[in-house]
Design an enzyme around this catalytic site. Structure first.
Site, PDB file in Angstrom:
ATOM      1  N   GLU A 159      11.967 -35.927   0.719  1.00 57.50           N
ATOM      2  CA  GLU A 159      12.708 -37.028   0.133  1.00 57.50           C
ATOM      3  C   GLU A 159      11.973 -38.356   0.286  1.00 57.50           C
ATOM      4  OE1 GLU A 159      17.349 -37.154  -0.256  1.00 57.50           O
ATOM      5  OE2 GLU A 159      16.780 -38.094   1.640  1.00 57.50           O
TER       6      GLU A 159
ATOM      7  N   HIS B  42       5.617 -12.162  10.004  1.00 56.52           N
ATOM      8  CA  HIS B  42       5.856 -10.881   9.331  1.00 56.52           C
ATOM      9  C   HIS B  42       6.452 -11.056   7.947  1.00 56.52           C
ATOM     10  CE1 HIS B  42       4.937  -8.728  13.083  1.00 56.52           C
ATOM     11  NE2 HIS B  42       5.548  -9.740  13.672  1.00 56.52           N
TER      12      HIS B  42
ATOM     13  N   LYS C 184      23.526 -37.566  -8.030  1.00 57.75           N
ATOM     14  CA  LYS C 184      24.844 -38.013  -7.575  1.00 57.75           C
ATOM     15  C   LYS C 184      25.657 -38.586  -8.734  1.00 57.75           C
ATOM     16  CE  LYS C 184      23.790 -39.166  -2.746  1.00 57.75           C
ATOM     17  NZ  LYS C 184      23.684 -40.289  -1.763  1.00 57.75           N
TER      18      LYS C 184
END
Length: 435
Positions: free
Chosen positions: A275, A296, A407
């Site tokens: 961000e 793994h 938003k």
């Protein structure tokens, strides 16, 4: 924290940075440091975050926590999202033991998950901290309304068990004033992702009984290393090296702590890095990993895939240990002479050496142990590294316009106003493949 950048030098890795280029980069670091220092001295937006170790009032945080929590407290529920939750979660997930109150973070609006989380809580012994600077964050306010309703349905007075952490004005501030709730102020000039070392990140730690002063002391010790040279400052060494490697092709940064307690830290780092630096077609993409588990699942790619990655290891020098029982199976006999801690250390060193042998850049970040002091230093150090990287990229580290776009679109779709961002949703191009 200490940082070892040796495995990212051009003599070892590709991409890598030569020692001559590192010296030249250090000149840029000196200029960037002057800008950072000036921003801190003036209390400028964003740079103010690096002043938190000396500005955060731990007594105020403890007093607020003591008004709603006590020895009977079984859980602390933080209602927030992004920077309003991840810093706090990093601290409690790293430090909480089995005897501490459970720390729960309602940072998503998945209805099935939220219902399940609330159903398992004893609300009579649960406290809530609702966190939003504006007091209007859709996800946070929606979740808080549901939490409040759950308390009322259980005939538990939510006003006796709720802390509000918010800005100077807004719906949450009005709520706190109306019900005389304990409240704390989100610090001015500090973006959420940089707020772990403030009331935003430390309320849950206070409820869980952790040493807030030690967190800030560790951060202060790290702040004292901020100088005009990457060769003298671990935080700047990390930020400068990550930036330099990105400009040479390592556009992915895999953060891989070798401690289960630091798994959430990698998530916090991902928000901080993404961000803050992802602007103007620039920035390094953070990836979360955990040692030894992801040896793994991801190591194959890091060692033999495209040369577009930096792997950042976080190692803990002194941790708890557990002996491995002896066995009469010959092929496993060597394990009986070791401990799990020794096995984890060996896995880390082997993975680090594996990448170096393949010429893949990696950096080691070292902390002595997972405790308040070391964690405070790690959080502050990575924040300073991010600010330094932002200066080198030439971006505004402290804004997030892409987040604000989403938003507005969300609010518009829910009928909270007219926004052109919401109208853009209807323009989505589709090419569906259906069963």
């Amino acid at each position: 924290m200490n940082v070892d950048i040796g495995n990212a030098l051009a003599s070892v890795a590709s991409p890598g940075i030569s020692r001559d280029a590192l010296e030249s980069l250090d000149d840029q670091v000196a200029v960037a440091h002057e800008r950072i220092e000036a921003g801190m001295d003036a209390g400028e937006h964003g740079y103010e975050a690096l002043n938190l170790p000396e500005r955060t009032d731990t007594d105020e945080i403890r007093l607020a926590a003591d008004r709603v929590a006590g020895p009977e407290t079984s859980a602390i529920v933080t209602v927030g999202i992004g920077g309003s939750a991840l810093g706090a979660a990093t601290i409690t997930d790293a430090l909480n033991g089995e005897d501490d109150p459970e720390a729960i973070y309602l940072d998503n609006v998945d209805p099935e998950w939220l219902t399940s989380e609330l159903a398992r809580l004893d609300l009579e012994t649960t406290v809530v901290n609702v966190v939003s600077r504006s007091g209007t964050t859709a996800e946070t306010l929606a979740n808080f309304l549901i939490v409040r309703d759950a308390f009322e349905a259980a005939s538990v007075d939510w006003t006796e068990r709720t802390i509000v952490t918010t800005g100077e004005s807004g719906p949450l501030r009005e709520l706190a004033d109306r019900h005389d709730l304990p409240s704390l102020k989100v610090p001015d000039g500090v973006p959420g992702r940089f707020s772990a070392l403030s009331a935003v990140g430390m309320v849950a730690a206070a409820v869980c009984g952790h040493d807030l002063d030690a967190l800030l002391e560790g951060a202060t010790a790290e702040a004292e290393t901020l100088t005009g040279s990457l060769f003298e400052c671990p935080a700047y060494a990390y930020g400068a090296m990550a930036y330099a490697l990105d400009t040479r092709g390592a556009g992915i940064n895999a953060m891989m702590p070798y401690a289960e307690a630091l798994e959430t830290y990698a998530e916090w780092f991902a928000q901080l890095w993404a961000e803050s630096l992802g602007k103007d077609d620039l920035g390094q993409t953070p990836v979360r990993a955990l040692g030894a588990t992801d040896q793994h699942s991801q190591l194959q790619l890091y060692r033999a895939g495209p040369r577009d990655k930096l792997v950042t290891f976080v190692s803990v020098e002194d941790g708890a240990d557990l002996e491995i029982p002896e066995t009469d199976v010959d092929d496993l006999a060597y394990l009986g002479d070791a401990t799990l801690g020794e096995l984890l250390d060996a896995e880390f060193e082997a993975t680090e050496a594996s990448l170096a042998a393949a010429g893949r850049p990696n950096v080691r970040v070292e902390i002595e142990r997972v405790d308040e002091f070391e964690l405070g230093g790690l959080l502050y150090g990575m924040e300073a590294a991010c600010v330094l990287a932002g200066e080198l990229y030439g971006v505004n580290t402290f804004e997030q316009p892409a987040v604000e776009w989403a938003k507005k679109a969300t609010r518009g779709l829910l009928g909270g106003g007219t926004f052109e961002e919401a109208e853009a949703v209807a323009e989505k191009t589709e090419l569906r493949v259906e069963r």
